[in-house]
Design an enzyme around this catalytic site. Structure first.
Site, short mmCIF file in Angstrom:
data_model
loop_
_atom_site.label_atom_id
_atom_site.label_comp_id
_atom_site.label_asym_id
_atom_site.label_seq_id
_atom_site.Cartn_x
_atom_site.Cartn_y
_atom_site.Cartn_z
N HIS A 28 -138.31 23.48 32.86
CA HIS A 28 -138.03 23.88 31.48
C HIS A 28 -138.98 23.17 30.52
O HIS A 28 -138.57 22.47 29.60
CB HIS A 28 -136.58 23.58 31.10
CG HIS A 28 -136.11 24.39 29.91
ND1 HIS A 28 -134.80 24.72 29.71
CD2 HIS A 28 -136.78 24.95 28.86
CE1 HIS A 28 -134.67 25.42 28.60
NE2 HIS A 28 -135.88 25.57 28.06
N ARG A 56 -133.16 45.56 22.23
CA ARG A 56 -132.04 46.30 21.65
C ARG A 56 -132.51 47.54 20.90
O ARG A 56 -131.83 48.57 20.88
CB ARG A 56 -131.24 45.40 20.72
CG ARG A 56 -130.44 44.31 21.42
CD ARG A 56 -129.76 43.42 20.40
NE ARG A 56 -130.75 42.72 19.56
CZ ARG A 56 -130.44 41.99 18.50
NH1 ARG A 56 -129.18 41.85 18.13
NH2 ARG A 56 -131.38 41.38 17.80
N LEU A 78 -138.96 41.40 22.95
CA LEU A 78 -140.23 41.39 22.22
C LEU A 78 -140.03 40.78 20.84
O LEU A 78 -140.25 41.42 19.80
CB LEU A 78 -140.79 42.81 22.13
CG LEU A 78 -142.28 42.90 21.76
CD1 LEU A 78 -143.14 42.42 22.92
CD2 LEU A 78 -142.67 44.32 21.37
N GLY A 79 -139.62 39.51 20.84
CA GLY A 79 -139.51 38.76 19.59
C GLY A 79 -140.81 38.04 19.30
O GLY A 79 -141.88 38.45 19.76
N ARG A 80 -140.73 36.94 18.57
CA ARG A 80 -141.95 36.21 18.21
C ARG A 80 -142.73 35.77 19.43
O ARG A 80 -143.94 35.96 19.53
CB ARG A 80 -141.59 34.98 17.36
CG ARG A 80 -140.93 35.27 16.02
CD ARG A 80 -140.63 33.95 15.33
NE ARG A 80 -139.99 34.08 14.05
CZ ARG A 80 -138.68 34.04 13.86
NH1 ARG A 80 -137.88 33.88 14.90
NH2 ARG A 80 -138.17 34.15 12.65
N ARG A 84 -133.85 31.97 29.14
CA ARG A 84 -132.69 31.15 29.48
C ARG A 84 -132.26 31.51 30.90
O ARG A 84 -132.34 32.67 31.32
CB ARG A 84 -131.52 31.41 28.52
CG ARG A 84 -131.68 30.77 27.15
CD ARG A 84 -131.51 29.26 27.23
NE ARG A 84 -131.45 28.62 25.91
CZ ARG A 84 -132.49 28.10 25.29
NH1 ARG A 84 -133.70 28.16 25.84
NH2 ARG A 84 -132.35 27.51 24.11
N GLU A 134 -129.25 23.79 34.72
CA GLU A 134 -130.30 22.76 34.65
C GLU A 134 -129.70 21.36 34.50
O GLU A 134 -128.70 21.20 33.82
CB GLU A 134 -131.22 23.05 33.45
CG GLU A 134 -131.93 24.37 33.56
CD GLU A 134 -132.73 24.70 32.30
OE1 GLU A 134 -132.78 23.85 31.37
OE2 GLU A 134 -133.29 25.79 32.23
#
Length: 312
Positions: free
Chosen positions: A278, A174, A151-153, A231, A260
């Site tokens: 991607h 985390r 739950l970052g930006r 990723r 990839e």
């Protein structure tokens, strides 16, 4: 005299034009004799422009004794050894925030494509199937429970959009973020067991490698769906493929892969999978904004000013 920079990989045309105007650019990916470029010009180069996929290989860093700046095109910097950069006093920048909307869009778009079977519906119409009867009923996002890994930006932007889609949102990371209006799970497997959808948007690094394990995917189960816009390294890809083939996992929508652009052959024919090359940030608007940040970070470095978006 223009400063000399080493450009590891191709970039947006407006970035290329800005580089050409301000620097002597050594196009590493395009050089017939890469080792020769490093040997001849390495001692003069103080800055490298790269992206999150190519990074800066150890042998390149070793050949640049005056290196003091790495400007990366992309928010992820897992291919850059930031610890080694910090130890040498090398600054590192990335391009955060400007791609939040584009990646959130592709995440939600992939979810709609999977649950409403949009690729299959398109083929149904094109191939004349509609003339013989109606398309099969599908699922929908409304009322479903989604768990977000990271739950970052970008994760927050995805969460907001999924709330608009009337989904219940939980997250794993985390640490708990007490001022966010979503349920927190300290255990990823427990979250996977409770949700209908698992969306991965965590950074790729040693701590997150394989975090979406066989155990997590099994907990998500035959009615669950996995979405990866982070990723390829986040997931145990062989386990993912096996469970999708066997029905142990209901479906997957994937924008990133472990190796990839090579995609596991077993995924190519599966009807319960949506595949994307991607392209999370691959819009004209977003790539231009990312490029502008790379240019601004390099300009700030050479001017002796604070970096707009420093990592190290």
């Amino acid at each position: 005299m223009k400063p000399e920079i080493l450009q590891i990989c191709p970039m947006h045309p407006r970035v290329e034009a800005a580089f050409a105007a301000a620097y002597v650019v050594h196009r590493y990916w395009d050089a017939a004799d890469k080792a020769g470029v490093l040997a001849a010009r390495g001692p003069e180069i103080r800055a490298v422009a790269t992206d999150g996929h190519y990074g800066v290989a150890p042998e390149i860093m070793a050949a640049l004794p005056q290196l003091a700046m790495v400007a990366s095109y992309g928010v992820g910097y897992d291919a850059i050894d930031t610890a080694a950069c910090k130890a040498r006093g090398i600054r590192v920048s990335n391009t955060p925030d400007v791609l939040n909307d584009a990646v959130a869009e592709i995440a939600v778009g992939l979810m709609h494509a999977l649950v409403r079977r949009i690729p299959q519906a398109d083929a149904f119409v094109r191939e004349g199937g509609w003339l013989d009867g109606t398309f099969a009923l599908t699922g929908e996002l409304t009322g479903a429970h989604v768990g977000i890994l990271g739950l970052g930006r970008i994760g927050k932007e995805i969460a907001r959009r999924l709330q608009v889609s009337k989904m219940r949102v939980s997250y794993h990371g985390r640490h708990e973020q007490p001022f966010e209006p979503y349920a927190y799970y300290s255990d990823l497997t427990a979250m996977a067991r409770d949700v209908d959808w698992l969306v991965a948007i965590a950074p790729g690094n040693a701590a997150t490698r394989g975090i979406v394990s066989r155990e997590v995917l099994t907990a998500l189960g035959p009615q669950g769906a996995f979405v990866n816009v982070g990723r390829g390294s986040l997931v145990d890809e062989p386990a993912l493929v096996e469970l999708l083939v066997s029905g142990g996992l209901g479906g997957a929508a994937l924008d990133v892969f472990a190796d990839e652009p090579r995609v596991p052959a077993a995924l190519l024919g599966l009807p319960n999978v949506v595949l994307s090359p991607h392209q999370g940030s691959a819009t004209e608007k977003t790539r231009a904004a990312m490029g502008d940040l790379v240019v601004r970070n390099l300009a700030a470095f050479f001017a002796g000013d604070p970096l707009p978006t420093p990592v190290v």
